[in-house]
Write an enzyme that holds these catalytic residues in place. Sequence first.
Site, PDB file in Angstrom:
ATOM      1  N   SER A 146      75.599  19.814  32.094  1.00 41.35           N
ATOM      2  CA  SER A 146      76.618  20.679  31.508  1.00 41.35           C
ATOM      3  C   SER A 146      76.011  22.027  31.127  1.00 41.35           C
ATOM      4  O   SER A 146      75.544  22.752  31.974  1.00 41.35           O
ATOM      5  CB  SER A 146      77.275  19.980  30.327  1.00 41.35           C
ATOM      6  OG  SER A 146      78.411  20.682  29.876  1.00 41.35           O
ATOM      7  N   ASP A 304      81.263  27.068  32.095  1.00 41.91           N
ATOM      8  CA  ASP A 304      79.892  26.553  32.060  1.00 41.91           C
ATOM      9  C   ASP A 304      79.493  26.029  33.443  1.00 41.91           C
ATOM     10  O   ASP A 304      80.311  26.005  34.365  1.00 41.91           O
ATOM     11  CB  ASP A 304      79.736  25.504  30.951  1.00 41.91           C
ATOM     12  CG  ASP A 304      80.410  24.182  31.257  1.00 41.91           C
ATOM     13  OD1 ASP A 304      81.257  24.132  32.164  1.00 41.91           O
ATOM     14  OD2 ASP A 304      80.105  23.189  30.566  1.00 41.91           O
ATOM     15  N   ASP A 306      78.988  23.182  35.054  1.00 44.11           N
ATOM     16  CA  ASP A 306      79.749  22.174  35.794  1.00 44.11           C
ATOM     17  C   ASP A 306      81.252  22.365  35.639  1.00 44.11           C
ATOM     18  O   ASP A 306      82.041  21.530  36.072  1.00 44.11           O
ATOM     19  CB  ASP A 306      79.333  20.750  35.390  1.00 44.11           C
ATOM     20  CG  ASP A 306      79.752  20.380  33.978  1.00 44.11           C
ATOM     21  OD1 ASP A 306      79.656  21.247  33.083  1.00 44.11           O
ATOM     22  OD2 ASP A 306      80.165  19.225  33.746  1.00 44.11           O
ATOM     23  N   ASP A 308      83.504  22.292  33.248  1.00 46.03           N
ATOM     24  CA  ASP A 308      84.457  21.535  32.438  1.00 46.03           C
ATOM     25  C   ASP A 308      84.795  22.278  31.151  1.00 46.03           C
ATOM     26  O   ASP A 308      85.790  21.979  30.510  1.00 46.03           O
ATOM     27  CB  ASP A 308      83.975  20.103  32.154  1.00 46.03           C
ATOM     28  CG  ASP A 308      82.659  20.023  31.400  1.00 46.03           C
ATOM     29  OD1 ASP A 308      82.023  21.074  31.157  1.00 46.03           O
ATOM     30  OD2 ASP A 308      82.258  18.903  31.044  1.00 46.03           O
TER      31      ASP A 308
END
Length: 574
Positions: A146, A304, A306, A308
Site C-alpha cells: 500500500s 496511493d 495500489d 485503494d
Amino acid sequence: MEWKNEYARWDQFEDLDADLKENLVTISDDEQALEDAFYKNLEFGTGGMRGKLGPGTNRMNIYTIRRAAEGMARYISEKGEQWKSRGVVIAYDSRYMSKEFSVETARVLGRHGIQAYVFTSLRPTPELSFAVRYLHAAGGVVITASHNPPEYNGFKAYNEDGGQLPPDQAKEMIDFVNQVDNELSVEAADQEELEASGLLKWIDKEVDNPYMEALKSVNVNPQLTKQASDLNIVFTPLHGTARTLVEDGLKQMGLENVHIVEEQAAPDPEFSTVESPNPEEHQAFTMAIEQGKLIGADILIGTDPDADRMGVAVPDESGEYKVLTGNQTGALMLDYLLSQKTDLPENAIMIKTIVTSEFGRIIADSYDVASLDTLTGFKFIGEKIKEYEESGEYQFIFGYEESYGYLIKEFARDKDAVQAAMLSAELAAYWKSKGKTLLEALDELYQRHGYFLEDLQSIKMEGKSGAEKIQDIMDSFRNESLNEVGGVKVLSVEDYTTLTREFTEDHSSETINLPKANVLKFILEDNCWFCLRPSGTEPKIKFYFGVKSSSRENSEKRLADIKQAVNDKLSTIV
C-alpha cells in the site's frame, strides 16, 4: 536464543536464493539486525502480511511468500476440487519484487493443482477485487504494501466475494499458514510447465474492459459531467498503479481536461519524489499543488501505489490549495450521493468505521438513511455489504473510512480509489456549476450540522522493543481510570478486546456487537471522543481524535485540549 537457531537454519541452507544469501552476509555481524530478522515469523494476520524486504523469517522474501501461498493453497484444497478449479486471481503493484512474488504465489498454488490468473502488468487493488468476482474465482491475492516506504512489500488475501478475509475466514487461513513449519522447504512448480498446462493464465484486457464498463455506474449525473469541459483537474498516481484507469474513467465521464503530474506518473519502487507515497500525507501533494497553481486547477487528486486510497486538495479563497481529510471528503461524497438520488431506497444504509467521524452519521440521519459502524479495516465493510446483499435487510449506498478509503458501487468489495477519483471530480464539477468550491460546500455542511473536526496521531515503534512499548501504552490506558480528558468528561470506555462498553458514572456495562480487536475508544461529552489502535500493517500505534461544537474556533480549541491531555499521559508511559 531461538532466533540464532533460525538464523543458522537459513545460513546453512545450501540452496538459499543468491541475493538473499548476499544480504544475509551483509548483516552477519549486526546482531540486532539479525535478531529483528529472525526473532519471529512474519505474522500472517487478518489482512495478510506486510513487512520489510530482506532475508529472514520476519521479512518479505520468496520463502515467506511461499509460506503464505502454501497456507492459502491448503485452505483452498480443503474445500475441494471445484474450488481449486475456480482458482486465485493475483495482482501486484509497482514495488520491488512485486511481480516476482506474484509468480512465486502462482507457482506454489500450481504445485497443488490450483488455477492462477495473474495480471500481465501492475493493476490496482480494487481491480483485483472486481476480477475475483468477475471471474468467479475462489480468492485473490494482491502483492502490495500500500503506502508503506519503499523497503516494504506485502501479501493481501481476498475471499471469493472480492473482499479481504473477515475474521472467521482469516483465522482458518492463518491456521493453515502457521502449520507450515519450514518456509525453506515449500515446493513450487515450474512456471513454464504451469503456463503450458494452463494452470497459470496471464490476464489483462478481459478484466480491464468489464471493470471500465462497471465504472460508468459511478457517474451520478452524466449530463453534468459531459458539460463540465471547463473543470480543470490535476492527477497524480504517486508512482503507482492508477494512472490509466483514472484517466480513462474521467474521460469516460466526459472530463478530459486532466493534467497528469508527469514526474510522478511512471511506476517507481523508490517513490523518489515523495517522502511517503500516501495521499494522507500533505507532502505527497507538493508537486500537484505546484502544477495546480500554474494552471488554476479546480481539484487535485492523488492515489496511493495500489490505488485503494485517494485524497483531494482544492483551492481556498486566496488560491492556496488545502488537502481535505478523509472524513471531510467522505462527508462531501455522502451528502452529494444522498442529495442527488430521487429514488433512495427505504432501507438504504451508509457504513463507516468506529474511528471515522460522526459527521457521516449525522448527514445520513438528515436523509433518513441508516448508518452502521464496523471495526477499522475495509474488510468489515465488505463483509456487511455481502451480508445485506444476501439478507435484503439493507441496501448499501456508500462506505468509507477516515484513512482515505471509499466505496461507491459494490462491484468491488474493497476501497476503490478509481471510483473515488471519479466521484470527487464529479463533486467538483457539481459545486463549480453552483459557483462554489468544495471548501465552500464543506463549510455549508458544517453550518448545517455542526463543526466536526478530527485528527490522527501515529507513533512509529519498530522491532521487538517497539511492539512491547505499544503494548505498554495500551495496557496503561486500559488499566487506569480516566474521568475527564482535556476538561471534557469521559462518559464511557469501549474495550474491543473484551467487547464491553463501561459507563464511567455508575460502572455499568453492556456488550459491543463487533469482532474482538485490540482497540480502546473513550466516549466523551458533547460528541467528542478519542481512540487508541495499534496498526495491523505497520509498526505504529495510532491515536484518533474527534470533536464537535457550534463553531470552528471552539472545535479547534477542544481538539487541541484533548490531544494535549492524551499526549501528557503518553509522555508518562514512554
